[in-house]
Structures are given as C-alpha cells and as structure tokens.
Design a protein around this motif. Structure first.
Motif, PDB file in Angstrom:
ATOM      1  N   LEU A  23       6.466 -42.866  16.298  1.00 50.87           N
ATOM      2  CA  LEU A  23       5.219 -42.255  15.827  1.00 50.87           C
ATOM      3  C   LEU A  23       4.015 -42.739  16.644  1.00 50.87           C
ATOM      4  O   LEU A  23       2.946 -42.148  16.569  1.00 50.87           O
ATOM      5  CB  LEU A  23       5.002 -42.529  14.338  1.00 50.87           C
ATOM      6  CG  LEU A  23       5.963 -41.799  13.391  1.00 50.87           C
ATOM      7  CD1 LEU A  23       5.737 -42.240  11.948  1.00 50.87           C
ATOM      8  CD2 LEU A  23       5.814 -40.283  13.512  1.00 50.87           C
ATOM      9  N   GLY A  24       4.207 -43.783  17.406  1.00 49.88           N
ATOM     10  CA  GLY A  24       3.136 -44.256  18.284  1.00 49.88           C
ATOM     11  C   GLY A  24       3.155 -43.610  19.664  1.00 49.88           C
ATOM     12  O   GLY A  24       2.260 -43.848  20.472  1.00 49.88           O
ATOM     13  N   GLU A  25       4.148 -42.798  19.939  1.00 47.98           N
ATOM     14  CA  GLU A  25       4.239 -42.172  21.271  1.00 47.98           C
ATOM     15  C   GLU A  25       3.394 -40.893  21.328  1.00 47.98           C
ATOM     16  O   GLU A  25       3.078 -40.304  20.299  1.00 47.98           O
ATOM     17  CB  GLU A  25       5.701 -41.843  21.603  1.00 47.98           C
ATOM     18  CG  GLU A  25       6.641 -43.048  21.604  1.00 47.98           C
ATOM     19  CD  GLU A  25       6.351 -44.045  22.734  1.00 47.98           C
ATOM     20  OE1 GLU A  25       5.557 -43.727  23.649  1.00 47.98           O
ATOM     21  OE2 GLU A  25       6.908 -45.153  22.690  1.00 47.98           O
ATOM     22  N   ASP A  26       3.100 -40.454  22.547  1.00 43.92           N
ATOM     23  CA  ASP A  26       2.221 -39.291  22.696  1.00 43.92           C
ATOM     24  C   ASP A  26       2.891 -37.976  22.291  1.00 43.92           C
ATOM     25  O   ASP A  26       2.236 -37.060  21.815  1.00 43.92           O
ATOM     26  CB  ASP A  26       1.742 -39.164  24.153  1.00 43.92           C
ATOM     27  CG  ASP A  26       0.773 -40.278  24.505  1.00 43.92           C
ATOM     28  OD1 ASP A  26       0.249 -40.925  23.571  1.00 43.92           O
ATOM     29  OD2 ASP A  26       0.543 -40.511  25.709  1.00 43.92           O
ATOM     30  N   VAL A  27       4.195 -37.866  22.538  1.00 47.44           N
ATOM     31  CA  VAL A  27       4.901 -36.623  22.191  1.00 47.44           C
ATOM     32  C   VAL A  27       6.111 -36.980  21.315  1.00 47.44           C
ATOM     33  O   VAL A  27       7.259 -36.905  21.750  1.00 47.44           O
ATOM     34  CB  VAL A  27       5.360 -35.855  23.458  1.00 47.44           C
ATOM     35  CG1 VAL A  27       5.833 -34.450  23.087  1.00 47.44           C
ATOM     36  CG2 VAL A  27       4.243 -35.771  24.488  1.00 47.44           C
ATOM     37  N   PRO A  28       5.845 -37.382  20.079  1.00 45.32           N
ATOM     38  CA  PRO A  28       6.937 -37.903  19.249  1.00 45.32           C
ATOM     39  C   PRO A  28       8.035 -36.888  18.939  1.00 45.32           C
ATOM     40  O   PRO A  28       9.171 -37.282  18.666  1.00 45.32           O
ATOM     41  CB  PRO A  28       6.228 -38.357  17.964  1.00 45.32           C
ATOM     42  CG  PRO A  28       4.842 -37.842  18.032  1.00 45.32           C
ATOM     43  CD  PRO A  28       4.524 -37.513  19.433  1.00 45.32           C
ATOM     44  N   SER A  29       7.729 -35.595  19.001  1.00 46.52           N
ATOM     45  CA  SER A  29       8.755 -34.591  18.642  1.00 46.52           C
ATOM     46  C   SER A  29      10.009 -34.732  19.501  1.00 46.52           C
ATOM     47  O   SER A  29      11.109 -34.398  19.059  1.00 46.52           O
ATOM     48  CB  SER A  29       8.201 -33.179  18.807  1.00 46.52           C
ATOM     49  OG  SER A  29       8.043 -32.880  20.185  1.00 46.52           O
ATOM     50  N   ARG A  30       9.837 -35.219  20.717  1.00 46.36           N
ATOM     51  CA  ARG A  30      10.999 -35.303  21.613  1.00 46.36           C
ATOM     52  C   ARG A  30      12.102 -36.182  21.038  1.00 46.36           C
ATOM     53  O   ARG A  30      13.277 -35.974  21.311  1.00 46.36           O
ATOM     54  CB  ARG A  30      10.568 -35.871  22.968  1.00 46.36           C
ATOM     55  CG  ARG A  30       9.707 -34.934  23.794  1.00 46.36           C
ATOM     56  CD  ARG A  30       9.374 -35.693  25.064  1.00 46.36           C
ATOM     57  NE  ARG A  30       8.402 -35.016  25.887  1.00 46.36           N
ATOM     58  CZ  ARG A  30       7.486 -35.676  26.621  1.00 46.36           C
ATOM     59  NH1 ARG A  30       7.432 -36.994  26.589  1.00 46.36           N
ATOM     60  NH2 ARG A  30       6.656 -35.006  27.369  1.00 46.36           N
ATOM     61  N   PHE A  31      11.705 -37.180  20.285  1.00 44.66           N
ATOM     62  CA  PHE A  31      12.689 -38.064  19.641  1.00 44.66           C
ATOM     63  C   PHE A  31      13.569 -37.255  18.688  1.00 44.66           C
ATOM     64  O   PHE A  31      14.801 -37.316  18.756  1.00 44.66           O
ATOM     65  CB  PHE A  31      11.932 -39.158  18.891  1.00 44.66           C
ATOM     66  CG  PHE A  31      12.764 -40.046  18.003  1.00 44.66           C
ATOM     67  CD1 PHE A  31      13.563 -41.048  18.541  1.00 44.66           C
ATOM     68  CD2 PHE A  31      12.706 -39.914  16.622  1.00 44.66           C
ATOM     69  CE1 PHE A  31      14.301 -41.899  17.714  1.00 44.66           C
ATOM     70  CE2 PHE A  31      13.432 -40.766  15.790  1.00 44.66           C
ATOM     71  CZ  PHE A  31      14.234 -41.753  16.340  1.00 44.66           C
ATOM     72  N   PHE A  32      12.942 -36.489  17.819  1.00 44.62           N
ATOM     73  CA  PHE A  32      13.698 -35.745  16.811  1.00 44.62           C
ATOM     74  C   PHE A  32      14.510 -34.622  17.463  1.00 44.62           C
ATOM     75  O   PHE A  32      15.629 -34.341  17.052  1.00 44.62           O
ATOM     76  CB  PHE A  32      12.737 -35.207  15.743  1.00 44.62           C
ATOM     77  CG  PHE A  32      11.982 -36.309  15.047  1.00 44.62           C
ATOM     78  CD1 PHE A  32      12.609 -37.102  14.099  1.00 44.62           C
ATOM     79  CD2 PHE A  32      10.652 -36.585  15.369  1.00 44.62           C
ATOM     80  CE1 PHE A  32      11.928 -38.146  13.467  1.00 44.62           C
ATOM     81  CE2 PHE A  32       9.967 -37.621  14.742  1.00 44.62           C
ATOM     82  CZ  PHE A  32      10.606 -38.403  13.794  1.00 44.62           C
ATOM     83  N   ARG A  33      13.953 -34.025  18.493  1.00 51.30           N
ATOM     84  CA  ARG A  33      14.681 -32.979  19.209  1.00 51.30           C
ATOM     85  C   ARG A  33      15.906 -33.573  19.917  1.00 51.30           C
ATOM     86  O   ARG A  33      16.980 -32.968  19.926  1.00 51.30           O
ATOM     87  CB  ARG A  33      13.779 -32.299  20.246  1.00 51.30           C
ATOM     88  CG  ARG A  33      12.657 -31.454  19.646  1.00 51.30           C
ATOM     89  CD  ARG A  33      11.886 -30.799  20.794  1.00 51.30           C
ATOM     90  NE  ARG A  33      10.632 -30.211  20.380  1.00 51.30           N
ATOM     91  CZ  ARG A  33      10.502 -29.016  19.800  1.00 51.30           C
ATOM     92  NH1 ARG A  33      11.577 -28.286  19.533  1.00 51.30           N
ATOM     93  NH2 ARG A  33       9.316 -28.549  19.487  1.00 51.30           N
ATOM     94  N   ALA A  34      15.711 -34.754  20.505  1.00 51.02           N
ATOM     95  CA  ALA A  34      16.844 -35.386  21.191  1.00 51.02           C
ATOM     96  C   ALA A  34      17.942 -35.721  20.196  1.00 51.02           C
ATOM     97  O   ALA A  34      19.129 -35.528  20.466  1.00 51.02           O
ATOM     98  CB  ALA A  34      16.373 -36.648  21.924  1.00 51.02           C
ATOM     99  N   LEU A  35      17.563 -36.213  19.010  1.00 51.75           N
ATOM    100  CA  LEU A  35      18.563 -36.513  17.984  1.00 51.75           C
ATOM    101  C   LEU A  35      19.270 -35.237  17.539  1.00 51.75           C
ATOM    102  O   LEU A  35      20.488 -35.202  17.390  1.00 51.75           O
ATOM    103  CB  LEU A  35      17.912 -37.205  16.783  1.00 51.75           C
ATOM    104  CG  LEU A  35      17.389 -38.624  17.026  1.00 51.75           C
ATOM    105  CD1 LEU A  35      16.775 -39.173  15.742  1.00 51.75           C
ATOM    106  CD2 LEU A  35      18.487 -39.557  17.524  1.00 51.75           C
ATOM    107  N   GLU A  36      18.502 -34.185  17.348  1.00 53.20           N
ATOM    108  CA  GLU A  36      19.102 -32.918  16.907  1.00 53.20           C
ATOM    109  C   GLU A  36      20.095 -32.403  17.954  1.00 53.20           C
ATOM    110  O   GLU A  36      21.153 -31.895  17.603  1.00 53.20           O
ATOM    111  CB  GLU A  36      17.992 -31.888  16.638  1.00 53.20           C
ATOM    112  CG  GLU A  36      18.450 -30.467  16.375  1.00 53.20           C
ATOM    113  CD  GLU A  36      19.423 -30.297  15.210  1.00 53.20           C
ATOM    114  OE1 GLU A  36      19.649 -31.254  14.451  1.00 53.20           O
ATOM    115  OE2 GLU A  36      19.985 -29.192  15.090  1.00 53.20           O
ATOM    116  N   SER A  37      19.778 -32.596  19.228  1.00 60.75           N
ATOM    117  CA  SER A  37      20.632 -32.027  20.271  1.00 60.75           C
ATOM    118  C   SER A  37      22.003 -32.701  20.340  1.00 60.75           C
ATOM    119  O   SER A  37      22.929 -32.156  20.920  1.00 60.75           O
ATOM    120  CB  SER A  37      19.931 -32.105  21.628  1.00 60.75           C
ATOM    121  OG  SER A  37      19.924 -33.446  22.073  1.00 60.75           O
ATOM    122  N   VAL A  38      22.139 -33.883  19.742  1.00 60.23           N
ATOM    123  CA  VAL A  38      23.464 -34.522  19.709  1.00 60.23           C
ATOM    124  C   VAL A  38      24.043 -34.577  18.288  1.00 60.23           C
ATOM    125  O   VAL A  38      25.040 -35.257  18.042  1.00 60.23           O
ATOM    126  CB  VAL A  38      23.435 -35.952  20.318  1.00 60.23           C
ATOM    127  CG1 VAL A  38      23.066 -35.891  21.788  1.00 60.23           C
ATOM    128  CG2 VAL A  38      22.496 -36.870  19.543  1.00 60.23           C
TER     129      VAL A  38
END
Ligand code: ATP
Ligand code: MG
Length: 412
Positions: free
Chosen positions: A184-199
């Motif tokens: 949540l401290g990163e500039d583009v936090p959505s990438r974390f959730f998208r990366a998790l979803e992709s696996v």
C-alpha cells in the motif's frame, strides 16, 4: 577490534544501488566467522532461528553465510546450516536474482545475472528452492508492484505450482498483512494484486478481492470492465492522491459488496454499500489488520455512493446521520479520507473517469457546517420549555441540527 575477514553487502541494498535508488537498510553477509567470534567482536545476536547479528555501532545487520537444508516436506521443513558455507551458497538460497547479488567494496558478485534481469525488468527466481517458502510468492508480487517488472514465465509457472499445491495456506495472517501494508506504500499498488491473480493466488490470499473478478457493472458508468478492474483503478488513483495507507486500503475495499449482488439484478448493484461492510470486517479480522484500517474500510463501503452523489443530496437528515458516523464534530480525518476515496472512485473508471471532482469541496463544506452547529442554545431552550428528559433534548438538538443543515443545503 580486528576487522572481519570478508564482508559483503547483499540483497536489497545491492539491488537498490544498481537501480540508482537509496537503500532503506543495508544487510551484510560475513564469511569465515562463527557465532562465537561475532559475539567476541562486540556484535549482538538478533533472532534465534538465524545467525544474524547487529553491528555495535551502525546497527546494520550482519549475517553469517548460511544455507537452508530441507529436512521435511513443505513449508518450515528446513533447517539452517552455517558451517563452511560460501557466499555463493548463501546467495543461492535467496528468492529472486535481483535480490541475490553481493558487493565486496566496488566488486559486484552476481552469479545469477541479477544485473541483467534488472536491465531487462524481469523478476526471476534463483532456483527450485523458491518453492520452499510461500512468502516468496507475495514478495515477487510486491516487487512487481514496486518496480513494474514482469515476472519471468518460469517464475510464473513456479508460483502457479505453489498455489496449486496449496502451499499458500501456510502463510500466516501477520505475514500477509505485513506484505499488503508494504504494498500500500508503493506508487502502483494494483500490480501486486494483479500479479497474485495471474497465478491464482488472489483467491487464496485475498478471497474478498477475488470475489470481484468477473463481476459485471453497468457499462456506461464503468467502461473499464468488472468490479475487480474498477477496484484496481481506484486503488491506483488513490495512490496518486494520498500516501496514507488507510486511505488506500479504503479505496481498495470500497466495492467489496459487489461480490454479493444476486445474479438477477446484475449488472446493477443495489445495496452493495452495506453488503461490503461484513466483507471488510471478515478481511480485517482474518489478516489481523489494525483497527484504523477496519474503520476506514467500513466507512468507505458505507458512504462512497452517497458522496459520489453529494451534488444531488436533498436529505439533510441523512447528511446529519453520516456526519455523526464520521465524527465530523471532532475531526475532519474521516471526511477528508472519504473525499479522497470518492475522488479516486470517480476517476477510476476508464473512459468514463471524471476530470473534476467538485464533490470533495461540497462534502468538506457540509462537514464544516455540521461541526459549526452549536447545540447549547437549543438545549437551553428545550429546558426552558420544561423538556428535561435526555431523549427529548436529543430530539430537539437533532431537529435543530437538521434545520441548520437544510438551510445550508438551501433546502428551505
Ligand atoms: P525491501 O526493499 O522491501 O527491504 P529486500 O529485498 O531488502 O526488500 P528484506 O526483507 O530486507 O527484503 O530481505 C533482504 C534480503 O534477504 C532480500 O533481498 C533477499 O535476498 C533475502 N530474503 C528476504 N526474504 C526472503 C525469503 N522469504 N526468501 C528468500 N530470500 C529472502
Ligand atoms: Mg531490505
């Protein structure tokens, strides 16, 4: 004090230096020492499980080179070896190539071509041992968020296998919470959730968010796609507007209730606001998130559509009820947070995104007016009329407050 034979700067600090970023912390690996000799040099030991020491002056972490030897199936089934372990063996136990480099003075030691992967923008696991610790799945997704790097196909494959094997069930709530709060401290936090979803990991680690995947929304208001896509855009918009982690969390979860909409009313989502509250509560309880996150999430669910439509607001009583819940007479903290979540909500809609957000000023205006109301004269008047019971006085105050807000809202 005789200086240590071989000291290497390792891990994140080397990665950050090569990327031209300031390292947050500096970790060192020491070769040719023992626990006893480190203590004799004045280092103090931290952590029981690993041979990690703190430098007596700088406070930096110095670890004896170590490897992890698998002694049983799965997570936690390993033990640590330090005797005769080389730097290269220590680097080989690390998660990603970009985190498996060392420096001795100016000399880079890079057995897995982490530098090449930094240049190519790739997150690649060092070796099969990656599969021994499910935290690495979270870390890989977090670095994807931080740097915008792609996960290498073979690493994606490995992460997917770990998910399929059920390894992620062993993640502790504390660890997931820690990683999410960092993200949540990163500039583009959505990438974390998208990366998790992709696996396939989102379903296991964040089932509430996974519940939004594939949930349709009205196309005119939401050309961006499903409720998950919307939540991701809102989260990133929020990250542009505020650094506050509770605010970003609130943006992330504001639409969780859309997962519960009955199929026959889709793509509309009547009542998704209140439906989101138990979802947020469930998520916060499972992850043991601090109460500040729970409060921010609940309020965002409950009020985000009210704020979205605040320009058309005609119900002073509802405004009063909302401002009470937001404790607007004590603090503007919750109101300001909601204004930001509301702005992110309006701007996270693909081609239908709002350019302006006049709702924020309207909301803050309402909150200030609410806080300005002085109940004392009303209480005194009620007493003069002989109304002494608590409920009677409370009712008189509420009515006066509603009239006060109605005048401000030019409803009367
Ligand atoms: P940050 O910038 O967020 O601190 P970091 O990579 O420095 O990221 P740390 O937790 O400080 O993360 O860990 C330091 C180093 O230890 C990492 O760079 C990596 O080499 C190694 N490491 C940490 N956690 C793991 C893990 N779960 N599995 C393998 N290696 C790890
Ligand atoms: Mg670090």
């Amino acid at each position: 004090m005789k200086s240590i034979e071989r000291v290497f700067l390792v891990g994140g600090a080397v990665r950050d230096l090569l990327m031209g970023r300031d390292p947050k912390d500096r970790d060192y690996v020491v070769v040719g020492e023992t626990c006893e000799s480190m203590l004799a040099r004045g280092f103090s030991r931290v952590g029981e499980d690993f041979p990690v020491f703190l430098h007596p002056e700088t406070g930096d972490e110095y670890a004896l080179a170590r490897t992890e030897v698998n002694v049983a199936e799965g997570y936690k089934g390993f033990t640590t070896r330090i005797e005769g372990v080389s730097l290269e063996q220590d680097l080989a136990r690390r998660d990603l190539t970009i985190n498996a480099m060392a420096m001795e003075g100016d000399r880079l030691i890079d057995p897995f071509d982490g530098r090449g992967d930094i240049e190519a923008g790739v997150l690649r696991h060092v070796g099969e041992a990656f599969g021994e610790d499910p935290v690495r799945v979270l870390r890989a997704a977090r670095f994807a968020a931080r740097y915008g790097f792609e996960v290498a196909p073979e690493t994606t494959e490995m992460m997917r296998r770990m998910v399929e094997r059920g390894d992620l069930d062993a993640l502790t709530p504390e660890r997931v919470c820690l990683e999410m709060i960092k993200v949540l401290g990163e500039d583009v936090p959505s990438r974390f959730f998208r990366a998790l979803e992709s696996v396939g990991a989102l379903r296991v680690v964040f089932p509430e968010l996974h519940g939004l995947v594939g949930v349709p929304q009205p196309v005119a208001e939401h050309p961006e796609g499903d409720a998950f896509e919307h939540s991701m855009l809102v989260l990133d918009q929020c990250a542009l507007l505020s650094k506050d982690k509770e605010t970003r969390f609130a943006a992330l979860v504001h639409d969780l209730g859309k997962a519960d909409t009955p199929a026959d009313v889709l793509p509309e989502h009547p009542g998704h606001e209140l439906a989101g509250v138990p979802r947020v509560e469930q998520m916060c309880a499972r992850l043991k998130l601090p109460n500040t996150f729970l409060t921010a999430g609940r309020l965002a669910c409950t009020y985000h559509t009210r704020i979205y439509r605040v320009r058309e607001e005609r119900d002073a009583g509802e405004v009063v009820a909302m401002m009470r819940k937001l404790k607007a007479n004590h603090t503007l903290e919750h109101v300001e947070r909601l204004a930001i979540v509301g702005e992110a909500d309006a701007k996270g809609r693909g081609e239908a995104s709002a350019q302006e957000y006049p709702q924020a000023d309207l909301l803050l205006g309402l909150a200030r007016e609410f806080a300005r109301f002085d109940a004392l004269p009303v209480v005194e008047q009620a007493r003069e009329r002989g109304e002494v019971a608590g409920p009677q006085i409370a009712q008189a105050v509420s009515q006066a407050l509603c009239r006060h807000m109605s005048r401000y809202m030019q409803l009367e």
